[in-house]
Write an enzyme that holds these catalytic residues in place. Structure first.
Site, mmCIF file in Angstrom:
data_model
loop_
_atom_site.group_PDB
_atom_site.id
_atom_site.type_symbol
_atom_site.label_atom_id
_atom_site.label_comp_id
_atom_site.label_asym_id
_atom_site.label_seq_id
_atom_site.Cartn_x
_atom_site.Cartn_y
_atom_site.Cartn_z
ATOM 1 N N SER A 212 0.583 0.387 -0.454
ATOM 2 C CA SER A 212 -0.848 0.612 -0.620
ATOM 3 C C SER A 212 -1.127 1.922 -1.349
ATOM 4 O O SER A 212 -0.506 2.947 -1.086
ATOM 5 C CB SER A 212 -1.515 0.648 0.760
ATOM 6 O OG SER A 212 -2.880 0.999 0.651
ATOM 7 N N LYS B 224 -4.739 -1.547 -2.225
ATOM 8 C CA LYS B 224 -5.339 -0.218 -2.149
ATOM 9 C C LYS B 224 -6.088 -0.139 -0.817
ATOM 10 O O LYS B 224 -6.612 -1.141 -0.338
ATOM 11 C CB LYS B 224 -6.307 -0.100 -3.325
ATOM 12 C CG LYS B 224 -6.836 1.269 -3.633
ATOM 13 C CD LYS B 224 -7.671 1.176 -4.907
ATOM 14 C CE LYS B 224 -8.308 2.507 -5.265
ATOM 15 N NZ LYS B 224 -7.318 3.559 -5.529
ATOM 16 N N GLY B 225 -6.141 1.043 -0.205
ATOM 17 C CA GLY B 225 -6.804 1.180 1.088
ATOM 18 C C GLY B 225 -8.263 0.748 1.033
ATOM 19 O O GLY B 225 -9.018 1.206 0.176
ATOM 20 N N CYS C 79 -6.421 7.880 9.320
ATOM 21 C CA CYS C 79 -7.775 8.332 9.003
ATOM 22 C C CYS C 79 -8.337 9.236 10.096
ATOM 23 O O CYS C 79 -8.008 9.078 11.271
ATOM 24 C CB CYS C 79 -8.710 7.133 8.847
ATOM 25 S SG CYS C 79 -8.122 5.907 7.680
ATOM 26 N N LYS D 196 0.266 0.910 10.411
ATOM 27 C CA LYS D 196 0.961 1.900 9.582
ATOM 28 C C LYS D 196 0.903 3.258 10.271
ATOM 29 O O LYS D 196 -0.180 3.812 10.483
ATOM 30 C CB LYS D 196 0.319 1.967 8.191
ATOM 31 C CG LYS D 196 1.068 2.855 7.203
ATOM 32 C CD LYS D 196 0.478 2.703 5.799
ATOM 33 C CE LYS D 196 1.291 3.463 4.771
ATOM 34 N NZ LYS D 196 0.784 3.225 3.393
ATOM 35 N N VAL E 299 6.802 5.623 7.062
ATOM 36 C CA VAL E 299 5.643 6.387 7.473
ATOM 37 C C VAL E 299 4.687 6.583 6.292
ATOM 38 O O VAL E 299 5.066 6.402 5.141
ATOM 39 C CB VAL E 299 6.045 7.776 8.013
ATOM 40 C CG1 VAL E 299 6.747 7.661 9.346
ATOM 41 C CG2 VAL E 299 6.870 8.576 7.009
ATOM 42 N N THR F 122 2.014 9.250 4.191
ATOM 43 C CA THR F 122 2.315 10.533 3.555
ATOM 44 C C THR F 122 2.272 11.683 4.557
ATOM 45 O O THR F 122 1.602 11.608 5.585
ATOM 46 C CB THR F 122 1.316 10.825 2.423
ATOM 47 O OG1 THR F 122 -0.016 10.782 2.953
ATOM 48 C CG2 THR F 122 1.455 9.807 1.296
ATOM 49 N N GLY G 294 8.867 5.604 2.375
ATOM 50 C CA GLY G 294 9.075 7.026 2.168
ATOM 51 C C GLY G 294 10.191 7.341 1.196
ATOM 52 O O GLY G 294 11.359 7.306 1.554
ATOM 53 N N THR H 141 5.581 5.929 -4.502
ATOM 54 C CA THR H 141 5.629 6.935 -5.565
ATOM 55 C C THR H 141 6.411 6.472 -6.789
ATOM 56 O O THR H 141 6.041 6.781 -7.929
ATOM 57 C CB THR H 141 6.244 8.239 -5.016
ATOM 58 O OG1 THR H 141 5.421 8.721 -3.947
ATOM 59 C CG2 THR H 141 6.353 9.301 -6.085
#
EC number: 1.3.1.14
Length: 300
Positions: A21, A45-46, A129, A164, A190, A192, A242, A265
């Site tokens: 995501s 995407k979130g 969040c 998540k 995990v 970020t 990760g 990434t």
């Protein structure tokens, strides 16, 4: 004959590679590089209940061994996603996972209720969040708070539910156990890592929000350790995230106990990363004489 399929909460993935995501948009951007149907899955995407414009100022900053981001969950909102983006995603032959965020439990619940009415395959709950009713503390920091949001979402969620996890959890194993007890069908970990970068010329933080999320190869050893620990403690499938840059990283996560991996990434650096990792896993299994991923899952 090798078989890379994995089954997570009753959903079959053709291979264990999922686009993470926030790093793959809604998929269209990558069509010029490879067919999305090649992916095991795609996490959107979130998504938030209402449209978000995202954060002002610097959003991306490169650092040694990784990338820092402060996007601010820019997205069109659940309703616009369902109307404008989901038809395209549903036309792709891959597992579609809706990543859902919220600032209150009600926002999570309403968003999930809306997604129940769609053909989304799975829902991934982003609990990193800030909880506005708890003074801004992340839902994913304290097990009790996380358990509460997962419990309320589970009551209405009609899709397989992935939670998540945040690396900021006070105790990642306790957090995982609490989320599973509350109804999570699978866990992804995990997210970020909170991090800080300073511009010494301007004498100020690079990001307007001061801190930002760190991802990339620099977090892999820590994230890998967390996946290993959690996989030993719970009996639901784990999706490792990760610093996965190539197939070797993906294999490490699987050996540490992950059923699948999310690639993030690497997509910014190499748009073909996911496709190359899939091919690399297949070649590795062939070379090592391994028929299924189950043979190496959790062997550490």
């Amino acid at each position: 004959m090798i078989d890379t399929k994995v089954n997570i909460a009753g959903v079959e993935f053709k291979n264990p590679v999922i686009a993470a995501s926030g790093t793959f948009g809604f998929g269209r951007e990558f069509l010029e590089y490879f067919p999305i149907s090649k992916l095991g899955g795609l996490a959107t995407k979130g998504l938030t209940l209402r449209e978000r414009e995202g954060n002002k100022g610097v959003r991306i900053h490169e650092t040694i061994g990784g990338i820092m981001n402060s996007i601010g969950l820019q997205n069109p909102g659940i309703d616009a996603f369902i109307e404008e983006e989901l038809p395209f995603l549903n036309s792709q032959d891959t597992v579609i996972i809706a990543n859902v965020s919220g600032n209150t439990i009600d926002e999570y619940v309403i968003s999930v209720e809306k997604l129940n009415q769609t053909d989304i395959d799975m829902i991934e709950l982003n609990i990193s969040c800030p909880n506005v009713k708890e003074g801004g503390i992340s839902f994913g920091t304290k097990a009790e708070i996380a358990s509460n949001v997962v419990t309320q979402v589970r009551k209405v969620c009609q899709k397989p539910l992935i939670v998540k996890l945040s690396p900021s959890a006070e105790n990642i194993v306790e957090m995982a156990e609490s989320c599973v007890e509350a109804g999570a069908d699978a866990l992804s970990l995990v997210n970020t890592f909170p991090a800080l970068a300073i511009d010494i010329s301007k004498k100020k933080a690079i990001f307007d929000n001061i801190t930002a999320g760190l991802s990339g190869p620099c977090i892999k050893p820590i994230a890998l350790r967390m996946v290993y620990e959690v996989s030993k403690a719970v009996d639901v499938p784990i999706i490792g995230i990760g610093g996965i840059m190539d197939y070797r990283d993906a294999i490490e996560y699987i050996m540490a106990g992950a059923w699948a991996v999310q690639v993030g990434t690497a997509n910014f650096i190499n748009p073909n990363a996911c496709a190359e990792i899939i091919e690399g896993i297949e070649e590795y299994l062939q070379k090592e004489g391994i028929s299924t991923l189950e043979e190496i899952r959790g062997i550490i």
